[in-house]
Each structure stands twice: as C-alpha cells, then as structure tokens.
Design a protein around this motif. Structure first.
Motif, mmCIF file in Angstrom:
data_model
loop_
_atom_site.group_PDB
_atom_site.id
_atom_site.type_symbol
_atom_site.label_atom_id
_atom_site.label_comp_id
_atom_site.label_asym_id
_atom_site.label_seq_id
_atom_site.Cartn_x
_atom_site.Cartn_y
_atom_site.Cartn_z
ATOM 1 N N UNK A 185 0.904 -1.328 -0.064
ATOM 2 C CA UNK A 185 0.032 -0.054 -0.036
ATOM 3 C C UNK A 185 0.913 1.261 0.077
ATOM 4 N N UNK A 186 1.926 1.326 0.535
ATOM 5 C CA UNK A 186 2.723 2.483 0.909
ATOM 6 C C UNK A 186 3.393 2.566 -0.686
ATOM 7 N N UNK A 187 4.101 1.720 -1.043
ATOM 8 C CA UNK A 187 4.418 1.734 -2.481
ATOM 9 C C UNK A 187 3.484 2.398 -3.371
ATOM 10 N N UNK A 188 2.351 1.757 -3.578
ATOM 11 C CA UNK A 188 1.331 1.993 -4.362
ATOM 12 C C UNK A 188 0.802 3.448 -4.116
ATOM 13 N N UNK A 189 0.890 3.965 -2.906
ATOM 14 C CA UNK A 189 0.207 5.453 -2.391
ATOM 15 C C UNK A 189 1.365 6.231 -3.033
ATOM 16 N N UNK A 190 2.461 5.950 -2.857
ATOM 17 C CA UNK A 190 3.690 6.983 -3.337
ATOM 18 C C UNK A 190 3.720 7.205 -4.949
ATOM 19 N N UNK A 191 3.662 5.909 -5.239
ATOM 20 C CA UNK A 191 3.514 5.824 -7.042
ATOM 21 C C UNK A 191 2.282 6.705 -7.598
ATOM 22 N N UNK A 192 1.309 6.361 -7.074
ATOM 23 C CA UNK A 192 0.138 7.040 -7.529
ATOM 24 C C UNK A 192 0.323 8.841 -7.377
ATOM 25 N N UNK A 193 1.027 9.172 -6.023
ATOM 26 C CA UNK A 193 0.965 10.781 -5.754
ATOM 27 C C UNK A 193 2.026 11.024 -6.966
ATOM 28 N N UNK A 194 3.188 10.166 -7.021
ATOM 29 C CA UNK A 194 4.435 10.693 -8.050
ATOM 30 C C UNK A 194 3.735 10.889 -9.476
ATOM 31 N N UNK A 195 3.157 9.852 -9.839
ATOM 32 C CA UNK A 195 2.413 9.807 -11.063
ATOM 33 C C UNK A 195 1.724 10.993 -11.417
ATOM 34 N N UNK A 196 0.758 11.304 -10.639
ATOM 35 C CA UNK A 196 -0.313 12.541 -10.702
ATOM 36 C C UNK A 196 0.486 13.691 -10.785
ATOM 37 N N UNK A 197 1.412 13.696 -9.962
ATOM 38 C CA UNK A 197 2.355 14.792 -9.743
ATOM 39 C C UNK A 197 2.907 15.158 -11.151
ATOM 40 N N UNK A 198 3.577 14.149 -11.563
ATOM 41 C CA UNK A 198 4.379 14.259 -12.979
ATOM 42 C C UNK A 198 3.379 14.547 -14.133
ATOM 43 N N UNK A 199 2.180 14.014 -13.947
ATOM 44 C CA UNK A 199 1.089 14.161 -15.331
ATOM 45 C C UNK A 199 0.788 15.764 -15.137
ATOM 46 N N UNK A 200 0.490 16.250 -13.759
ATOM 47 C CA UNK A 200 0.128 17.610 -13.699
ATOM 48 C C UNK A 200 1.154 18.756 -14.201
ATOM 49 N N UNK A 201 2.495 18.300 -13.712
ATOM 50 C CA UNK A 201 3.425 19.040 -13.934
ATOM 51 C C UNK A 201 3.854 19.232 -15.510
ATOM 52 N N UNK A 202 3.704 18.067 -16.034
ATOM 53 C CA UNK A 202 3.808 18.142 -17.353
ATOM 54 C C UNK A 202 2.927 18.673 -18.306
#
Ligand code: ADP
Length: 460
Positions: A19-36
């Motif tokens: 769950x920890x890995x998934x949570x971080x991965x989702x956060x990073x992906x969403x952040x990367x998508x928004x920044x891009x």
C-alpha cells in the motif's frame, strides 16, 4: 494505537509495504502528469499565441493590401467562440463608422493603438478578445482594418494540447501499478513461503530455512533467523543430553536399590514394618518407571536419523505388549482381554509402535480399579484399522482432555504412580509414523477408550 497490536498505521504510512509503494507511486505519477501538463500549457500557449497572432496579421494584410475593397464574409458568433474564426472589421478611414464586419454583433471599437492589444468587451461582456489593428493605408481615404479572435478559444486550444501531453504519463499509471503489484506480490509470496517453513518446524529440532527463493533484501533476516535456530537447536541438544545423562546415571543406583529391597523383603518383620516396606518398594518402582520414561523421552527428542522401519504385524505386536504387561495386570487382579478381528500391518520401527501401545495399555491397567477389566481390540472402523484400549476406570474429566498429552501433566487427584509422560511419549511416537490417538470417555459404561487410528494405506 497500542504498539503491540498490528494496526493500519497513519494513512500516509500504512503498515503494508505494498500500500505504501502504491500510494507513493500514484502521488508521483499524478504530480508528474500535472507538472507536464502545466509546463506544456505554458510552452504551447506561447507557441499557439504567436502562431495565431501571425495569422491575424496576415489576414489583416490581405484586406489592407488589396486594391479592390474586400468585404468580409459574414458568420455567426458560434464560429468565433467554438472554432476561433477571425472576425474582420472594416472601418471608415477616420475610424468612427463600422462599414463591414464578419460578425456585426460584436461591438469592439477600432483600437487607437496600432498592432496587438487585448480587449475585454463585446456582445458578451465577459469574453476577451485578441485584437490586431492594422496601420492606416498610404491614402487618406483608405478604410481601416481590424482583426479579432476570441481569447478563450486560444486558451482552450493550449489547454487541450497540454492535457494531451500529460496523457501518456496518466495512462502509464495503471501499467506501473500493475507491475509494482506483481513484484510486491512475488516478494510477499516468498515471504509467506518462509513463514510456512517456519510454521512447519519441529520446535525440538528446528532445521535451517532455505535461502534459495528469498529476495536479497530479506536474506539477512532469514540468515539471522537461521542463526537463532541453530542456537535453539544446540540449547535443546544440551537440555536433552542433560536429561539423558541424569536419567542414565540414576538408572544403575536405582536398580541396585531395587535389588537391595528385594533381598531385604525376607528380613522384614510382619505388621506395620511390612506395610511401610511395601510403600518403599512402590516408591522405588515408581522412580524406576519415571527414569525409564525420561530416557525414552530424551531419545525421542533426538533428531531422527531414519530409525529403520519394518513391516510390523499389529496383532502380533499387541499380543506381545499384553503378555509383557500381564505381570502388572496380575498384580492388580485386572482381567485383560485381547480380540483381533482384522489384520493390520504398519511400516515403522517396531520399538516405536510398541511404545504407543505399551503406554496406552499400561495406563488402562493402572487406572482400572483392582479387579477391573481391560480390553484391547483390533478391528475395522470407518474403513480403516483401529486399536481400542478400553478400561473401566474413572475416565478423564472433559476439562483435562486437552492437556493430558502435555509432558508432566497429570489429572489432579489421579492415582499415584504415574509420571505424566506416558501419553506425551505415545503421541509423539504415533504422529511420527502416521498414527492418531483419540481419547474418549466411554458412554456405554464407566472408563476410558483410547483409540489408535492406523494409517489407512497400511491396513490390510
Ligand atoms: P501418567 O504416567 O500419569 O499416567 P500419562 O501421560 O500416561 O501419565 O497420563 C496423563 C494423565 O492422563 C494421567 O495422569 C491420568 O490422570 C490420565 N489418564 C491417562 N490414561 C488414563 C486412563 N486410562 N484412565 C483414566 N485417566 C487416565
């Protein structure tokens, strides 16, 4: 939250690694998508802006440069808002009268400044417009040209483009999650395999856990555990050796005392002295029994080095066991009967099987009342061979049933003379060779029924 209990942790740091890995991965992906998306919105917005400005200039020039006065083609506001169509206005040379417009409803006056400007006005008060006001022509009577484009359309176009840029990252998210899920599942599978291996350990002779399929990150933990196991093993071995040595050392002097007592018997005067003497003799016999049981137990605890198995005819074995215990039966005037109605063969070391039945029959003979009855029956039950040892003693209170197999456990108030080890020894030997002991108080009459289920495949 209590430190000792397993909870879910705080939401940003759950207990589960997955769950920890998934949570971080989702956060990073969403952040990367928004920044891009944001950066490409900025970059592409600029690009769109300049390109459209150039087009506006060209459109304006196409009107100012032509010798024939051109009239802009009329259109509706819908085209201006949804397709970003250019609105061309032709003004009188002095800029006061609108001569022609592609969309006359839009009332943006001719801007005083030449070139580009942003105006917020028109038929729709909130709409903003990009305006290009062309220079006046060389002749004084030449009409003025102004081109407009809806600003919101430009922003929408840049935004759509930016979202498209962020889309691949967003689409990658489920794939990345799936891969992560699979990796973590594989890791936790191997952890579960280790846990199963630990759970299936024989606590008295634990064996090292295999490192073969353990991930590198977990290998140190398994290594440390193996280390601990080897220390536990050696502690058990020391304890076993101690019990074995002590019992061994006690055996000879106890046998000597037994002999002395036997020799003394003829010299003991009748009366109270004989009674005391009998008690002394019973005590020594009990101590000898305990020593034998302890020796047996410590041998049983030693890691099994493949004690040679053999085909054992259970009926023959039971007859031997009963006849050997006949001395005890005679001493207590217990009537022992044997009945075999089926043939059964078990593949195991005969001495181990003997210890199962000897202990059960010995118990039956000891707990049956003086002059009681003990029956040993070999028969078929539920499709497999079983051995029943029945007595007419007090039976075992239901509350103690679960504990009578524990080492040194004796039912409070049980007849003196036992060590509390017999059933523990019997069960260990039975389980080692696929037999199962079941104890049940008799419902047909008073007493206990000890039933030994023989391995089905061995029954003949
Ligand atoms: P012990 O040497 O005391 O008989 P066991 O391990 O053989 O030790 O038995 C544990 C306890 O179970 C005994 O103390 C006794 O109370 C009870 N028990 C065992 N067999 C019988 C039986 N046939 N009838 C009544 N009680 C029994």
């Amino acid at each position: 939250m209590n430190g000792a209990t397993r909870g879910h942790g705080r939401w940003w740091r759950p207990r589960s690694l997955r769950t920890q890995l998934l949570l971080w991965l989702i956060t990073l992906h969403v952040l990367a998508a928004v920044l891009t998306a944001w950066f490409s919105f900025l970059a592409y917005g600029n690009l769109v802006h300049n390109a459209l400005d150039d087009q506006m200039r060209l459109v304006a020039e196409s009107y100012t440069g032509s010798d024939q006065p051109k009239t802009p083609r009329e259109m509706d506001g819908e085209a201006a808002f949804s397709r970003g169509a250019f609105i061309v206005q032709i003004w009188s040379a002095d800029g006061t009268t609108l001569r022609a417009s592609s969309w006359p409803a839009l009332s943006v006056p001719l801007q005083p400044s030449i070139g580009f400007s942003d105006v917020s006005a028109g038929a729709h008060a909130q709409s903003s417009w990009r305006v290009f006001t062309a220079e006046p022509g060389p002749r004084a009577d030449q009409p003025r040209v102004q081109v407009l484009q809806n600003e919101d359309y430009r922003r929408r176009r840049a935004l759509r483009r930016a979202l498209l840029e962020g889309l691949p990252i967003a689409l990658l998210l489920p794939v990345a999650l799936l891969i992560l899920w699979l990796i973590v599942s594989a890791a936790s599978r191997s952890l579960r395999a280790v846990a199963r291996e630990v759970a299936s350990q024989d606590e008295r002779s634990p064996t090292e856990l295999s490192l073969a399929r353990v991930p590198d990150e977990i290998a140190p933990l398994v290594g440390a555990f193996n280390n601990l196991l080897s220390r536990v093993r050696s502690a058990f071995a020391t304890q076993r050796r101690f019990v074995q040595d002590a019992a061994h050392e006690l055996r000879t002097p106890m046998a000597a005392i037994g002999l002395q007592i036997e020799n003394l018997r003829s010299h003991v005067p009748a009366g109270e002295a004989t009674e005391r003497f009998n008690q002394l003799e019973a005590g020594v016999t009990r101590a000898q029994h305990l020593i034998e049981q302890l020796l047996h137990l410590s041998r049983q605890d030693a890691p099994q080095r493949g004690a040679a198995g053999e085909r054992v005819d259970i009926e023959v074995l039971l007859r031997e066991s009963v006849s050997q215990l006949m001395v005890l039966a005679d001493a207590r005037c217990v009537d022992v009967g044997f009945e075999g109605t089926t043939a059964a063969v078990v593949f195991a070391p005969a001495a181990e099987l003997r210890s199962v039945f000897d202990n059960l029959i010995d118990n039956a003979l000891r707990y049956a009342p003086e002059g009681g009855v003990v029956d040993v029956r070999l028969h078929t039950f539920d499709g497999h061979a079983v051995v029943d040892v029945l007595d007419n003693g007090p039976g075992i209170p239901q509350a103690a049933m679960g504990r009578v197999f524990d080492r040194f456990f004796r039912v409070p108030g049980a007849a003196a003379g036992g060590s509390g080890l017999g059933l523990a020894i019997a069960r260990t030997a039975a389980e080692r060779h696929g037999l199962r002991i079941e104890l049940r108080n008799r419902i047909d009459s008073r007493g206990l029924m000890a039933r030994v289920h023989l391995p089905a495949s061995m029954a003949q």
